[in-house]
Design a protein around this motif. Structure first.
Motif, mmCIF file in Angstrom:
data_model
loop_
_atom_site.group_PDB
_atom_site.id
_atom_site.type_symbol
_atom_site.label_atom_id
_atom_site.label_comp_id
_atom_site.label_asym_id
_atom_site.label_seq_id
_atom_site.Cartn_x
_atom_site.Cartn_y
_atom_site.Cartn_z
ATOM 1 N N LEU A 263 -7.679 -25.484 51.537
ATOM 2 C CA LEU A 263 -8.948 -25.637 50.814
ATOM 3 C C LEU A 263 -8.635 -25.782 49.337
ATOM 4 O O LEU A 263 -7.992 -24.923 48.736
ATOM 5 C CB LEU A 263 -9.826 -24.399 51.032
ATOM 6 N N GLU A 264 -9.072 -26.884 48.742
ATOM 7 C CA GLU A 264 -8.796 -27.154 47.319
ATOM 8 C C GLU A 264 -10.117 -27.276 46.562
ATOM 9 O O GLU A 264 -10.990 -28.031 46.970
ATOM 10 C CB GLU A 264 -7.971 -28.441 47.182
ATOM 11 N N LYS A 265 -10.224 -26.553 45.462
ATOM 12 C CA LYS A 265 -11.528 -26.529 44.783
ATOM 13 C C LYS A 265 -11.868 -27.834 44.054
ATOM 14 O O LYS A 265 -13.025 -28.201 43.945
ATOM 15 C CB LYS A 265 -11.631 -25.343 43.832
ATOM 16 N N SER B 20 8.950 -30.904 36.900
ATOM 17 C CA SER B 20 9.703 -31.094 38.144
ATOM 18 C C SER B 20 11.191 -31.274 37.927
ATOM 19 O O SER B 20 11.829 -32.156 38.494
ATOM 20 C CB SER B 20 9.137 -32.265 38.962
ATOM 21 N N LEU B 21 11.705 -30.423 37.053
ATOM 22 C CA LEU B 21 13.154 -30.251 36.980
ATOM 23 C C LEU B 21 13.444 -29.316 38.139
ATOM 24 O O LEU B 21 13.000 -28.175 38.135
ATOM 25 C CB LEU B 21 13.557 -29.533 35.696
ATOM 26 N N LEU B 22 14.140 -29.820 39.130
ATOM 27 C CA LEU B 22 14.432 -28.978 40.282
ATOM 28 C C LEU B 22 15.874 -28.519 40.129
ATOM 29 O O LEU B 22 16.800 -29.332 40.202
ATOM 30 C CB LEU B 22 14.235 -29.783 41.571
ATOM 31 N N SER C 119 -1.572 -27.585 37.845
ATOM 32 C CA SER C 119 -0.299 -27.703 37.125
ATOM 33 C C SER C 119 0.655 -28.659 37.828
ATOM 34 O O SER C 119 1.614 -29.150 37.211
ATOM 35 C CB SER C 119 0.338 -26.348 36.841
ATOM 36 N N THR C 120 0.360 -28.999 39.087
ATOM 37 C CA THR C 120 1.162 -30.014 39.786
ATOM 38 C C THR C 120 1.114 -31.367 39.061
ATOM 39 O O THR C 120 2.045 -32.164 39.176
ATOM 40 C CB THR C 120 0.667 -30.149 41.246
ATOM 41 N N SER C 121 0.040 -31.616 38.313
ATOM 42 C CA SER C 121 -0.068 -32.917 37.631
ATOM 43 C C SER C 121 0.781 -32.977 36.353
ATOM 44 O O SER C 121 0.972 -34.044 35.781
ATOM 45 C CB SER C 121 -1.526 -33.222 37.279
ATOM 46 N N GLY D 41 7.612 -18.785 37.176
ATOM 47 C CA GLY D 41 8.968 -19.006 36.668
ATOM 48 C C GLY D 41 9.243 -20.498 36.630
ATOM 49 O O GLY D 41 8.451 -21.308 37.134
ATOM 50 N N ALA D 42 10.369 -20.848 36.034
ATOM 51 C CA ALA D 42 10.676 -22.268 35.836
ATOM 52 C C ALA D 42 10.976 -22.998 37.138
ATOM 53 O O ALA D 42 10.996 -24.218 37.179
ATOM 54 C CB ALA D 42 11.869 -22.400 34.897
ATOM 55 N N ASN D 43 11.230 -22.238 38.206
ATOM 56 C CA ASN D 43 11.634 -22.870 39.460
ATOM 57 C C ASN D 43 10.516 -22.832 40.494
ATOM 58 O O ASN D 43 10.762 -22.697 41.693
ATOM 59 C CB ASN D 43 12.854 -22.163 40.045
ATOM 60 N N VAL E 171 1.070 -28.552 44.749
ATOM 61 C CA VAL E 171 2.320 -28.749 45.494
ATOM 62 C C VAL E 171 2.625 -27.522 46.362
ATOM 63 O O VAL E 171 3.126 -27.652 47.491
ATOM 64 C CB VAL E 171 3.492 -29.112 44.539
ATOM 65 N N THR E 172 2.265 -26.323 45.890
ATOM 66 C CA THR E 172 2.553 -25.109 46.667
ATOM 67 C C THR E 172 1.752 -25.094 47.971
ATOM 68 O O THR E 172 2.312 -24.832 49.046
ATOM 69 C CB THR E 172 2.221 -23.850 45.831
ATOM 70 N N GLY E 173 0.446 -25.365 47.870
ATOM 71 C CA GLY E 173 -0.386 -25.397 49.079
ATOM 72 C C GLY E 173 0.120 -26.442 50.056
ATOM 73 O O GLY E 173 0.173 -26.209 51.274
#
Ligand code: FAD
Length: 404
Positions: free
Chosen positions: A59-61, A74-76, A68-70, A368-370, A40-42
């Protein structure tokens, strides 16, 4: 060392069908900004650089959004892992309040994206609730309420007398509209879809295995020998940073999650609010678009071989019992169990910006949590920085802020 950071039946890659598969790199290419990591960051970085008309490549390996996106809950929410009074010894109240405000800005940006490009990811704005069931912690939550209330944030203090929840609450801070939730897998894919339509290039199964800096820029080498030349490289690799730097970022722990099967009328019973208790380590709860409950917690120190079955089973069992105790009237059946690395920092903020010794090496690490909100801020501020505009708030996330 190839460390495993995610394990188990990762909910978001199980409940979703693959929306798009990206090609792998088969030639040498040039760009301006090389983003390493397709979580999600990329994807957030790709979106903001592309939005600002900056040539960028991701570029994703392995596969998009399978790190960790999976599994991110996703408590925003704008609040940080620890309460303001606890954090005061590592930072200042002013900085904590500013982080809260920036969290709200990031939430607004996500909402703006959803409004513009469609809600393909079950995005929902909700209240956010921090609570304790212990009398002894009442004062701590009163202080947190006071800090946020004095800062003008819309909060309500909850006690036994005005507790709208079915579970026991001795004290709590309810942040009105202070949170949101979504499906991170689908959000990531939609960010990429929107950006690729406007020229972003994304390569899956394209691991970066080497990095060389020159006076004019940076060249990264990928696993099958093809090279990508750019002006800067941004590390969006989550907890895999060793290829780029020896710097240690944050303290890693392993956090455990379980998700139920869909439950009828769950939102009526539960109000759909994001919930976090005040335990150390804390437990966190949310509902999903298809009416499941996810509960997480039971954090332990991270060790590369920590994913042992017995330990995982015990943690999942404890989470299940906790959930059943909180909601005894619900028919709870667990469908997914998974765990993963999580990194925290003393001031609860991530790392955004340039390497102090190498202006061509940039980081966007949502520790961090966010993490997701920090990544949004990274996308906004780093794309501006590339265009020469320095955002004062970047100082809060400086990579070397803990160096003595
Ligand atoms: C159980 C759990 C719950 C969480 N809950 C929350 C939450 O509620 N809210 C929140 O905001 N955050 C939460 N987080 C943190 C959250 O996971 C992160 O903020 C976010 O998912 C990280 O996304 P990312 O893209 O940075 O990392 P990742 O999704 O791990 O993506 C990094 C990518 O980089 C790739 N990569 C690594 N090395 C290379 C290389 N050499 N070449 C190419 N690609 C490479 C990996 O394959 C991976 O796909 C949680 C984390 C966990 C584990």
């Amino acid at each position: 060392m190839n460390i495993q950071y995610v394990q188990g039946d990762c909910i978001f890659t199980r409940i979703n069908k693959l929306t798009k598969q990206y090609e792998y790199l088969t030639e040498n290419i040039d760009t301006d900004v090389i983003i390493v990591g397709g979580g999600v960051t990329g994807a957030i970085l790709g979106y903001y650089f592309n939005k600002n008309n900056i040539n960028a490549v991701i570029l994703e390996k392995s596969r998009i959004a399978h790190g960790s996106t999976s599994i991110t809950t996703s408590l925003l929410q704008y609040e940080l892992d620890s309460n303001a009074m606890m954090l005061k010894s590592y930072t200042s109240i002013d900085k904590i309040i500013r982080s809260y405000e920036l969290g709200i800005k990031a939430l607004d940006e996500i909402e703006e994206f959803i409004d513009k490009y469609g809600n393909t990811c079950d995005f929902k704005k909700v209240d956010s609730f921090l609570y304790t069931a212990k009398d002894i912690e009442k004062k701590e939550l009163e202080e947190e309420y006071k800090v946020r209330n004095e800062a003008g944030l819309p909060v309500e203090f909850i006690e036994k007398g005005n507790n709208p929840f079915s579970f026991d609450v001795k004290a709590g801070v309810l942040s009105k509209g202070g949170g949101a939730k979504f499906d991170p897998y689908r959000f990531t894919h939609n960010l990429l879809k929107v950006s690729c339509e406007k020229g972003l290039r994304v390569y899956e199964n394209t691991e970066v295995v080497g990095v060389n800096y020159s006076e004019n820029g940076v060249t990264v080498e990928t696993i099958y020998g093809h090279k990508v030349k750019g002006k800067i490289v941004i590390v969006a690799t989550g907890y895999n940073t060793e290829l780029f730097t020896k710097r240690a970022f944050g303290t890693k722990s392993t956090t455990f999650n379980i998700a139920t099967r869909p439950i009828n009328n769950i939102e009526d019973i539960y109000n759909g609010v994001n919930v976090r208790d005040n335990e150390v380590p804390y437990n966190y709860i949310r509902t999903t678009g298809d009416n499941r409950i996810i509960i997480g917690g039971e954090d332990i120190n991270f060790l590369p071989d920590i994913f042992n079955e017995e330990l995982c089973s015990k943690s999942y069992y404890k989470l299940e019992q906790r959930l059943k105790n909180l909601f005894p009237k619900l028919s709870i059946e667990i469908e997914y169990k998974y765990c993963g690395a999580f990194a925290s920092t003393q001031d609860n903020l991530g790392f955004l910006g340039k390497d102090p010794k190498n202006s061509k090496l940039w980081y966007c690490l949502g520790y961090g949590a966010n993490g997701i909100l920090f990544a949004m801020l990274g996308g906004i501020m780093l794309s501006k920085l590339y265009l020469g505009e320095v955002d004062e708030d970047l100082k809060l996330f400086k990579v070397d802020r803990f160096d003595s």
